[in-house]
Motif scaffolding. Structure first.
Motif, mmCIF file in Angstrom:
data_model
loop_
_atom_site.group_PDB
_atom_site.id
_atom_site.type_symbol
_atom_site.label_atom_id
_atom_site.label_comp_id
_atom_site.label_asym_id
_atom_site.label_seq_id
_atom_site.Cartn_x
_atom_site.Cartn_y
_atom_site.Cartn_z
ATOM 1 N N GLN A 1 5.722 9.269 13.680
ATOM 2 C CA GLN A 1 4.571 9.710 12.896
ATOM 3 C C GLN A 1 4.736 9.388 11.410
ATOM 4 O O GLN A 1 3.791 8.943 10.752
ATOM 5 N N LYS A 2 5.948 9.586 10.886
ATOM 6 C CA LYS A 2 6.191 9.259 9.477
ATOM 7 C C LYS A 2 6.037 7.756 9.249
ATOM 8 O O LYS A 2 5.476 7.322 8.246
ATOM 9 N N ARG A 3 6.549 6.970 10.183
ATOM 10 C CA ARG A 3 6.447 5.516 10.052
ATOM 11 C C ARG A 3 4.990 5.071 10.118
ATOM 12 O O ARG A 3 4.576 4.170 9.385
ATOM 13 N N THR A 4 4.207 5.701 10.964
ATOM 14 C CA THR A 4 2.800 5.334 11.085
ATOM 15 C C THR A 4 2.044 5.622 9.797
ATOM 16 O O THR A 4 1.163 4.840 9.399
ATOM 17 N N ILE A 5 2.382 6.707 9.118
ATOM 18 C CA ILE A 5 1.749 7.009 7.833
ATOM 19 C C ILE A 5 2.107 5.943 6.804
ATOM 20 O O ILE A 5 1.265 5.508 6.009
ATOM 21 N N VAL A 6 3.360 5.491 6.815
ATOM 22 C CA VAL A 6 3.771 4.408 5.915
ATOM 23 C C VAL A 6 2.971 3.147 6.228
ATOM 24 O O VAL A 6 2.427 2.490 5.332
ATOM 25 N N ASP A 7 2.874 2.806 7.512
ATOM 26 C CA ASP A 7 2.100 1.625 7.921
ATOM 27 C C ASP A 7 0.637 1.747 7.514
ATOM 28 O O ASP A 7 -0.001 0.762 7.103
ATOM 29 N N GLN A 8 0.102 2.952 7.640
ATOM 30 C CA GLN A 8 -1.299 3.191 7.271
ATOM 31 C C GLN A 8 -1.553 2.815 5.815
ATOM 32 O O GLN A 8 -2.516 2.104 5.488
ATOM 33 N N TRP A 9 -0.674 3.269 4.914
ATOM 34 C CA TRP A 9 -0.882 3.003 3.494
ATOM 35 C C TRP A 9 -0.554 1.561 3.123
ATOM 36 O O TRP A 9 -1.166 0.999 2.197
ATOM 37 N N ILE A 10 0.375 0.952 3.831
ATOM 38 C CA ILE A 10 0.617 -0.475 3.619
ATOM 39 C C ILE A 10 -0.635 -1.267 3.985
ATOM 40 O O ILE A 10 -1.082 -2.143 3.231
ATOM 41 N N ASP A 11 -1.209 -0.964 5.133
ATOM 42 C CA ASP A 11 -2.417 -1.668 5.567
ATOM 43 C C ASP A 11 -3.585 -1.417 4.618
ATOM 44 O O ASP A 11 -4.340 -2.336 4.272
ATOM 45 N N PHE A 12 -3.737 -0.175 4.183
ATOM 46 C CA PHE A 12 -4.840 0.161 3.282
ATOM 47 C C PHE A 12 -4.730 -0.651 1.992
ATOM 48 O O PHE A 12 -5.717 -1.247 1.517
ATOM 49 N N ALA A 13 -3.536 -0.683 1.426
ATOM 50 C CA ALA A 13 -3.339 -1.411 0.174
ATOM 51 C C ALA A 13 -3.556 -2.905 0.357
ATOM 52 O O ALA A 13 -4.197 -3.559 -0.479
ATOM 53 N N ASN A 14 -3.036 -3.457 1.444
ATOM 54 C CA ASN A 14 -3.123 -4.905 1.637
ATOM 55 C C ASN A 14 -4.528 -5.366 2.018
ATOM 56 O O ASN A 14 -5.005 -6.398 1.533
ATOM 57 N N ILE A 15 -5.185 -4.614 2.882
ATOM 58 C CA ILE A 15 -6.497 -5.032 3.371
ATOM 59 C C ILE A 15 -7.585 -4.788 2.334
ATOM 60 O O ILE A 15 -8.482 -5.627 2.143
ATOM 61 N N HIS A 16 -7.499 -3.667 1.648
ATOM 62 C CA HIS A 16 -8.580 -3.289 0.737
ATOM 63 C C HIS A 16 -8.267 -3.571 -0.733
ATOM 64 O O HIS A 16 -8.995 -4.308 -1.397
ATOM 65 N N VAL A 17 -7.195 -2.981 -1.247
ATOM 66 C CA VAL A 17 -6.916 -3.099 -2.683
ATOM 67 C C VAL A 17 -6.485 -4.514 -3.061
ATOM 68 O O VAL A 17 -6.987 -5.093 -4.027
ATOM 69 N N ALA A 18 -5.547 -5.082 -2.311
ATOM 70 C CA ALA A 18 -5.049 -6.420 -2.645
ATOM 71 C C ALA A 18 -6.165 -7.455 -2.579
ATOM 72 O O ALA A 18 -6.250 -8.345 -3.435
ATOM 73 N N THR A 19 -7.015 -7.339 -1.574
ATOM 74 C CA THR A 19 -8.114 -8.299 -1.429
ATOM 75 C C THR A 19 -9.084 -8.195 -2.600
ATOM 76 O O THR A 19 -9.536 -9.212 -3.147
ATOM 77 N N ALA A 20 -9.390 -6.965 -3.002
ATOM 78 C CA ALA A 20 -10.306 -6.763 -4.136
ATOM 79 C C ALA A 20 -9.696 -7.277 -5.433
ATOM 80 O O ALA A 20 -10.348 -7.985 -6.211
ATOM 81 N N LEU A 21 -8.433 -6.933 -5.669
ATOM 82 C CA LEU A 21 -7.794 -7.343 -6.916
ATOM 83 C C LEU A 21 -7.609 -8.856 -6.970
ATOM 84 O O LEU A 21 -7.702 -9.463 -8.048
ATOM 85 N N ALA A 22 -7.377 -9.477 -5.830
ATOM 86 C CA ALA A 22 -7.234 -10.936 -5.794
ATOM 87 C C ALA A 22 -8.510 -11.625 -6.279
ATOM 88 O O ALA A 22 -8.449 -12.670 -6.954
ATOM 89 N N ARG A 23 -9.668 -11.063 -5.939
ATOM 90 C CA ARG A 23 -10.934 -11.627 -6.420
ATOM 91 C C ARG A 23 -11.000 -11.579 -7.944
ATOM 92 O O ARG A 23 -11.452 -12.521 -8.598
ATOM 93 N N ILE A 24 -10.543 -10.461 -8.499
ATOM 94 C CA ILE A 24 -10.589 -10.298 -9.948
ATOM 95 C C ILE A 24 -9.593 -11.233 -10.622
ATOM 96 O O ILE A 24 -9.926 -11.924 -11.596
#
Length: 219
Positions: free
Chosen positions: A87-110
């Protein structure tokens, strides 16, 4: 010997270096000059067939994609940065995915449309830039809320999720992205940037970029 192949301006590459430093690993860092096309050489394409950094060669075991690399290194070295508990590992994976899929993609455009387009001699895409700004405004509040309620992304201990997001956000100054509306993110980020695992790589991505550009102009 572990060899990390990267590029100093590449946040995914620096993510791997941050993680390796935080784990106290010995490694050789080989810079792949993307501007000179070194990522397209036959030798490098054996490491990553799509010609991108980072990649690693761990005594003959070759891996590309930054998230896969840092998870592999943490597992191999029994690092608490990637918990064994499911469960702890899944939470880590969740935030890695969130950052990479959403934040990184948005910031890359900028970043592309404020910085990189000039270097590549292509036209700025105003629509893509505005989309990136809009998406950052949508996704950063979720991270702000999480860090207001927790010391780190996945709880009270630093994990790969924090190292991943730290690297994702590294270009914000270079890209003229203002984080002042997110005090919890700022405090978290400043704390991590002061640690040895970060400073062993650089003081700031913007400083590395400006020094490189000054050097290029001097030649």
């Amino acid at each position: 010997m572990l060899t990390i192949y990267g590029f100093d301006f590449s946040s995914p590459s620096n993510k791997v270096r941050f993680a390796a430093n935080a784990m106290g690993l010995n490694y050789e860092y080989k810079q792949v000059n993307l501007l000179a096309g070194e990522q397209k050489t036959p030798e490098f394409l054996k490491l990553n067939p799509i010609g991108r950094v980072p990649a690693i060669d761990d005594n003959g075991f070759k891996v590309f994609e930054s998230a896969a690399i840092i998870k592999y290194l943490a597992d191999k070295n029994n690092s608490p940065l990637y918990p064994k508990d499911l469960q702890k590992r899944t939470i880590v994976d969740q935030w890695i995915d969130f950052a990479n899929i959403h934040v990184a993609t948005a910031l890359a455009r900028i970043t592309f449309n404020r910085v990189m387009y000039k270097m590549l001699n292509v036209e700025k895409d105003e629509r893509s830039l505005n989309d990136g700004i809009k998406f950052m405004g949508q996704f950063l509040p979720t991270i702000e809320k999480q860090l207001k309620e927790n010391k780190y992304l996945a709880g009270n201990e630093m994990t790969l999720a924090d190292i991943n997001l730290l690297a994702v956000l590294d270009p914000v100054e270079l890209s003229s992205v203002d984080l002042s509306a997110y005090p919890s993110i700022l405090n978290w980020r400043n704390s991590l940037k002061s640690q040895p695992f970060y400073k062993k790589c650089h003081n700031s991505l913007e400083e590395v970029f400006q020094a490189a550009m000054a050097g290029a102009g001097a030649r």
